[in-house]
Design a protein around this motif. Structure first.
Motif, PDB file in Angstrom:
ATOM      1  N   LEU A 123       4.365   7.621  -7.702  1.00 55.15           N
ATOM      2  CA  LEU A 123       5.438   8.549  -7.307  1.00 55.15           C
ATOM      3  C   LEU A 123       5.694   8.502  -5.805  1.00 55.15           C
ATOM      4  CD1 LEU A 123       4.375  11.732  -9.327  1.00 55.15           C
ATOM      5  CD2 LEU A 123       6.534  10.494  -9.627  1.00 55.15           C
ATOM      6  N   LEU A 124       6.950   8.345  -5.419  1.00 54.90           N
ATOM      7  CA  LEU A 124       7.271   8.446  -3.990  1.00 54.90           C
ATOM      8  C   LEU A 124       6.958   9.849  -3.492  1.00 54.90           C
ATOM      9  CD1 LEU A 124      10.749   6.640  -3.705  1.00 54.90           C
ATOM     10  CD2 LEU A 124       8.467   5.661  -3.398  1.00 54.90           C
ATOM     11  N   ILE A 146      19.732   7.136  -9.422  1.00 59.21           N
ATOM     12  CA  ILE A 146      19.279   7.790  -8.189  1.00 59.21           C
ATOM     13  C   ILE A 146      18.528   6.794  -7.286  1.00 59.21           C
ATOM     14  CG2 ILE A 146      17.153   8.621  -9.321  1.00 59.21           C
ATOM     15  CD1 ILE A 146      19.089  10.532  -6.637  1.00 59.21           C
ATOM     16  N   ASN A 147      18.716   6.942  -5.998  1.00 57.30           N
ATOM     17  CA  ASN A 147      17.902   6.168  -5.067  1.00 57.30           C
ATOM     18  C   ASN A 147      17.374   7.112  -3.983  1.00 57.30           C
ATOM     19  OD1 ASN A 147      20.119   6.702  -3.586  1.00 57.30           O
ATOM     20  ND2 ASN A 147      20.585   4.601  -3.048  1.00 57.30           N
ATOM     21  N   PHE A 148      16.483   6.625  -3.156  1.00 60.51           N
ATOM     22  CA  PHE A 148      15.848   7.481  -2.157  1.00 60.51           C
ATOM     23  C   PHE A 148      15.989   6.857  -0.771  1.00 60.51           C
ATOM     24  CE2 PHE A 148      14.035   8.747  -6.171  1.00 60.51           C
ATOM     25  CZ  PHE A 148      14.180  10.131  -6.088  1.00 60.51           C
ATOM     26  N   ASN A 168      -7.346   7.908  -3.043  1.00 58.73           N
ATOM     27  CA  ASN A 168      -6.052   8.346  -3.597  1.00 58.73           C
ATOM     28  C   ASN A 168      -5.043   7.211  -3.479  1.00 58.73           C
ATOM     29  OD1 ASN A 168      -6.969  11.231  -3.716  1.00 58.73           O
ATOM     30  ND2 ASN A 168      -7.029  10.937  -1.493  1.00 58.73           N
ATOM     31  N   PRO A 169      -5.251   6.138  -4.261  1.00 57.92           N
ATOM     32  CA  PRO A 169      -4.398   4.965  -4.060  1.00 57.92           C
ATOM     33  C   PRO A 169      -2.939   5.197  -4.467  1.00 57.92           C
ATOM     34  CG  PRO A 169      -5.924   4.631  -5.895  1.00 57.92           C
ATOM     35  CD  PRO A 169      -6.274   5.947  -5.292  1.00 57.92           C
ATOM     36  N   VAL A 170      -2.060   4.513  -3.770  1.00 59.62           N
ATOM     37  CA  VAL A 170      -0.635   4.527  -4.124  1.00 59.62           C
ATOM     38  C   VAL A 170      -0.130   3.091  -4.073  1.00 59.62           C
ATOM     39  CG1 VAL A 170      -0.222   6.870  -3.258  1.00 59.62           C
ATOM     40  CG2 VAL A 170       0.103   4.926  -1.723  1.00 59.62           C
ATOM     41  N   ASN A 171       0.978   2.842  -4.768  1.00 60.90           N
ATOM     42  CA  ASN A 171       1.448   1.457  -4.817  1.00 60.90           C
ATOM     43  C   ASN A 171       2.213   1.074  -3.545  1.00 60.90           C
ATOM     44  OD1 ASN A 171       4.096   2.280  -5.071  1.00 60.90           O
ATOM     45  ND2 ASN A 171       4.180   2.016  -7.280  1.00 60.90           N
ATOM     46  N   GLN A 172       2.520  -0.203  -3.465  1.00 62.57           N
ATOM     47  CA  GLN A 172       3.153  -0.744  -2.254  1.00 62.57           C
ATOM     48  C   GLN A 172       4.491  -0.074  -1.969  1.00 62.57           C
ATOM     49  OE1 GLN A 172       1.230  -2.883  -0.540  1.00 62.57           O
ATOM     50  NE2 GLN A 172       2.720  -2.486   1.086  1.00 62.57           N
ATOM     51  N   HIS A 205      11.118   3.473 -15.522  1.00 60.08           N
ATOM     52  CA  HIS A 205      11.826   3.946 -14.321  1.00 60.08           C
ATOM     53  C   HIS A 205      10.837   4.370 -13.239  1.00 60.08           C
ATOM     54  CE1 HIS A 205      15.997   4.892 -16.196  1.00 60.08           C
ATOM     55  NE2 HIS A 205      15.850   3.642 -15.857  1.00 60.08           N
ATOM     56  N   LEU A 206       9.772   5.020 -13.661  1.00 58.56           N
ATOM     57  CA  LEU A 206       8.750   5.423 -12.679  1.00 58.56           C
ATOM     58  C   LEU A 206       8.263   4.190 -11.921  1.00 58.56           C
ATOM     59  CD1 LEU A 206       6.646   7.461 -11.473  1.00 58.56           C
ATOM     60  CD2 LEU A 206       5.165   6.882 -13.408  1.00 58.56           C
ATOM     61  N   TYR A 207       8.033   3.101 -12.662  1.00 53.08           N
ATOM     62  CA  TYR A 207       7.531   1.888 -12.011  1.00 53.08           C
ATOM     63  C   TYR A 207       8.562   1.284 -11.050  1.00 53.08           C
ATOM     64  CZ  TYR A 207       3.612   1.933 -15.336  1.00 53.08           C
ATOM     65  OH  TYR A 207       2.497   2.272 -16.058  1.00 53.08           O
ATOM     66  N   THR A 208       9.848   1.363 -11.423  1.00 48.27           N
ATOM     67  CA  THR A 208      10.835   0.713 -10.551  1.00 48.27           C
ATOM     68  C   THR A 208      11.359   1.654  -9.462  1.00 48.27           C
ATOM     69  OG1 THR A 208      12.547   1.262 -12.146  1.00 48.27           O
ATOM     70  CG2 THR A 208      11.649  -0.970 -12.252  1.00 48.27           C
TER      71      THR A 208
END
Ligand SMILES: Cc1cc2nc3c(=O)[nH]c(=O)nc-3n(C[C@H](O)[C@H](O)[C@H](O)COP(=O)(O)OP(=O)(O)OC[C@H]3O[C@@H](n4cnc5c(N)ncnc54)[C@H](O)[C@@H]3O)c2cc1C
Length: 362
Positions: free
Chosen positions: A163-164, A2-4, A281-285, A125-128
């Protein structure tokens, strides 16, 4: 895999691919026909109402679409709890989680080496990818809270940050639900359950026990080492864009990237990223980049990295319009409503009391 995609046409195409019948029969399975729409709903690109209206056009009998509509209602339900409880969603809402052995995250979860193959694959998978299947989120939360006895908040922040579709209400309240803080029973799954739903055959893991063993299970050695959730987040350094002080201005943010909002109107559009919100509420790049890409669907939008109070030095609040959302209660200007699937609002102590009312309208 899956991609987004972030292009609005691709997102709308994804809505058209929904298969509510297949969904209700397979949603709990690893390869089930889930919609993968949550990153777009969470980022406010599309609404639960829009997805519901599409489902209605399929002309299927209610019993064939009910499961998917009910899941969409879970989203609205958690949002209503957030509106009612405000910052209270960061605390145990119904019951104090017990027992607690730590306020950190098991290191084996962070490093994806719990020894449970499907769990470790899903965390990688969550990380990638920035996505994890709902049933897997429940397994991971159960291992953290109910096997390692970590309080739910730190692991929830960790998952949210990757999470996106990160949404503080769906996230924190689901973690509370799994840990028994927002439900009367903790959620457990054993290895057999994981094998059934995630097509594996693994045995002899710490989850390879009967359900009756869970209440008194010692914390497995692999989960004993815990670490704090630490995240050094950086927002883009854009400098201040050129803004007009007296022009009607629409504020977009991490929870509202609606490309059709006042489309074709001659207004100023600002994508506001507030450092104080992301510090809390940090989120990754990857998540930030995803959100920025989604803003490309909005013509002439300008990014402003700074606090709302700073923005008002450049734009008069009398000219500001923003959508209602619990994360921007302190904005000044004109607040306009969001789109919901039903007109039911307010705090309901259980999802099913909320759902009973929604159903009457749908
Ligand atoms: C521990 C845990 C953490 C979670 N964190 C988040 C989060 O940060 N952000 C988030 O959007 N969802 C979260 N969820 C809810 C759910 O897992 C995701 O919404 C769902 O997996 C998204 O994938 P999908 O769009 O393919 O869902 P589908 O199964 O295709 O569902 C369709 C839509 O219904 C809604 N929905 C489905 N299941 C749920 C649910 N259990 N709760 C609320 N809404 C739901 C979502 O909007 C979803 O897009 C979490 C669940 C758990 C158990």
């Amino acid at each position: 895999m899956i991609n987004f995609p972030t292009d609005i046409l691709a997102i709308e195409n994804r809505i058209r691919q929904i298969d509510p019948v297949k969904y209700s029969n397979t949603r709990n399975h690893k390869d089930g026909a889930v919609t993968h729409l949550s990153p777009y709903i969470s980022r406010g690109v599309i609404s639960t109402r829009q997805v519901y209206q599409h489902i209605q056009t399929l002309d299927l009998p209610w019993h064939k679409t009910e499961k998917l509509i009910q899941e969409l209602a879970w989203r609205d339900y958690w949002q209503q709890v957030w509106i009612a409880k405000k910052e209270g969603i960061r605390q145990d809402l119904k019951n104090i989680q017990t027992p607690i052995s730590n306020y950190q995250i098991p290191k084996a979860i962070l490093h994806a080496n719990t020894g449970i193959e499907e769990i470790d694959i899903a965390i990688k998978h969550l990380y990638t990818l920035g996505y994890m299947h709902n049933h897997m989120r429940m397994y991971v939360a159960s291992i953290c809270c109910n096997i390692a006895n970590s309080h739910w908040l730190e692991p929830a922040k960790w998952m949210y940050s990757h999470l996106l579709d990160g949404d503080l209400a769906s996230n924190f309240l689901s973690w509370q639900w799994v840990s028994g803080a927002f439900s009367n029973k903790k959620y457990y799954a054993n290895q057999n359950n994981i094998n059934n739903f995630f097509n594996s055959t693994q045995q002899n893991t710490f989850l390879d026990v009967e359900y009756s063993a869970f209440e008194n299970l010692d914390i497995p050695e692999i989960l004993k080492e815990t670490v704090p959730f630490e995240f050094d987040m950086k927002l883009p350094d854009t400098g201040n864009p050129k803004l007009e002080k007296k022009k009607t201005t629409l504020i977009y943010n991490y929870y509202n990237i609606d490309p059709y909002w006042h489309k074709d109107q001659e207004v100023q559009r600002i994508f506001l990223l507030e450092p104080s919100f992301f510090a809390k509420n940090p989120v990754n790049q990857k998540c930030i980049n995803f959100a920025i890409q989604l803003t490309k669907n909005i013509e002439d939008i300008k990014m402003f990295v700074g606090e709302f109070s700073k923005l008002t030095e450049f734009v008069d609040p009398d000219h500001i319009i923003f959508k209602e959302h619990p994360c921007n209660r302190y904005y000044q200007g004109k607040e306009v409503p969001r789109e919901w699937m039903s007109s039911i609002t307010g705090f309901y102590p259980s999802f099913f009391s909320f759902w009973k009312k929604c159903k009457k309208e749908l």
